[in-house]
Design an enzyme around this catalytic site. Sequence first.
Site, PDB file in Angstrom:
ATOM      1  N   ASP A  92      40.324  46.437  23.703  1.00 21.60           N
ATOM      2  CA  ASP A  92      39.581  47.538  24.343  1.00 21.60           C
ATOM      3  C   ASP A  92      38.076  47.246  24.471  1.00 21.60           C
ATOM      4  O   ASP A  92      37.234  48.068  24.075  1.00 21.60           O
ATOM      5  CB  ASP A  92      39.763  48.837  23.540  1.00 21.60           C
ATOM      6  CG  ASP A  92      41.220  49.163  23.254  1.00 21.60           C
ATOM      7  OD1 ASP A  92      42.070  48.893  24.103  1.00 21.60           O
ATOM      8  OD2 ASP A  92      41.490  49.697  22.152  1.00 21.60           O
ATOM      9  N   GLU A 132      45.166  55.583  31.032  1.00 21.86           N
ATOM     10  CA  GLU A 132      44.174  55.550  29.938  1.00 21.86           C
ATOM     11  C   GLU A 132      43.088  54.542  30.285  1.00 21.86           C
ATOM     12  O   GLU A 132      43.091  53.936  31.347  1.00 21.86           O
ATOM     13  CB  GLU A 132      44.849  55.177  28.607  1.00 21.86           C
ATOM     14  CG  GLU A 132      45.443  53.779  28.597  1.00 21.86           C
ATOM     15  CD  GLU A 132      46.221  53.458  27.326  1.00 21.86           C
ATOM     16  OE1 GLU A 132      46.348  54.302  26.436  1.00 21.86           O
ATOM     17  OE2 GLU A 132      46.724  52.323  27.249  1.00 21.86           O
TER      18      GLU A 132
HETATM   19  O1  FUB Z   1      43.706  50.404  21.205  1.00 21.44           O
HETATM   20  C1  FUB Z   1      44.407  51.622  21.100  1.00 21.44           C
HETATM   21  C2  FUB Z   1      44.738  52.137  22.458  1.00 21.44           C
HETATM   22  O2  FUB Z   1      45.502  51.165  23.169  1.00 21.44           O
HETATM   23  C3  FUB Z   1      43.552  52.379  23.343  1.00 21.44           C
HETATM   24  O3  FUB Z   1      42.870  53.557  23.038  1.00 21.44           O
HETATM   25  C4  FUB Z   1      44.198  52.349  24.656  1.00 21.44           C
HETATM   26  O4  FUB Z   1      43.338  52.283  25.749  1.00 21.44           O
HETATM   27  C5  FUB Z   1      45.091  51.144  24.524  1.00 21.44           C
HETATM   28  O5  FUB Z   1      44.401  49.942  24.750  1.00 21.44           O
END
Ligand code: FUB
Length: 324
Positions: A16, A223
């Site tokens: 991320d 996301e």
């Molecule tokens: O790293 C945890 C979660 O997985 C993140 O918040 C999302 O965007 C995905 O990458």
Amino acid sequence: MAKQNEPLVTHIYTADPSAHVFEGKLYIYPSHDLEHDGEDNDNGDQYKMEDYHILSMDDVDAPCVDNGEALHMNNVPWVSGQMWAPDAAFKNDTYYLYFPARDKDGIFRIGVATSNRPEGPFTPQENYMLGTFSIDPAVLVDDDNEAYIYFGGLWGGQLEKWQTNSFTSDAEGPAADAPAIGPRVAKLSADMLSITEIPQEIVILDEDGKPITAGDEDRRYFEGPWMHKYNGKYYFSYSTGTTHKLVYAVGDSPKGPFTYKGTILDPVIGWTTHHSIVEFNGKWYLFYHDSSMSGGVNHKRCVKFRELQYDAEGNIIHMMPYED
Ligand code: FUB
């Protein structure tokens, strides 16, 4: 030395990456994946992160430095676990670290911590930012110095449960032919420590001006939002989750609406894909992650970067992750 399309660091698992240029250097704000042998589930319980390490590079071919632990959940009074994807911003001569985590009731919220250095250590606020929820904050400080926070993630990120702007634990997503759930945006206060309004839902439109539907999994928001500006336009980019793409949409204002444009990066090794886009010394770069370093284990990821280019019309040129 850092190399494009190779893990930036190998001594810890990272994911991320939110990249920024501060003080003439590249600073990368990643999640810090913990090593464990637990099973995956759709709730994201495998992402058990507890702290943040900030990375930095003097240049794109210089060594990538781990500046050590910048914030640990044990020092954040409101957090019970799962410190996921963070972002950072600079304003008021202060560096701000924005991060999602579960509160004591298990609900994802977004908190903020401050430092006088880009690499921290960061001092957290006592409580999360009231009115925030879900995951994956990304902050834009616009050219007029107004700041906006973008956030939201489906499934384990709980965004489905906030369709009425209050938490409904058994809420589900819309029907496939209904408009998709949008990410949220809210203006930040002048001191960057709170939001000044109820978060608004961002609308992403297709080429005919119609909202992208929940069933359009190749294009709907899942996301990992990111906002950058290019030639005066607002580029809102994100992950499509179940179809594992990084895609983008373009608009004329920081709150949208945004019109879907295309794919930035095809799926990588591993389920999640999450990115940031930054200009550094006259070139543009995509920071992203994959699970190549662990042979495909979803919660053991590594951050990477590669140059990103636009065509003459301002479209981002589509990239394949394992081709130069
Ligand atoms: O790293 C945890 C979660 O997985 C993140 O918040 C999302 O965007 C995905 O990458």
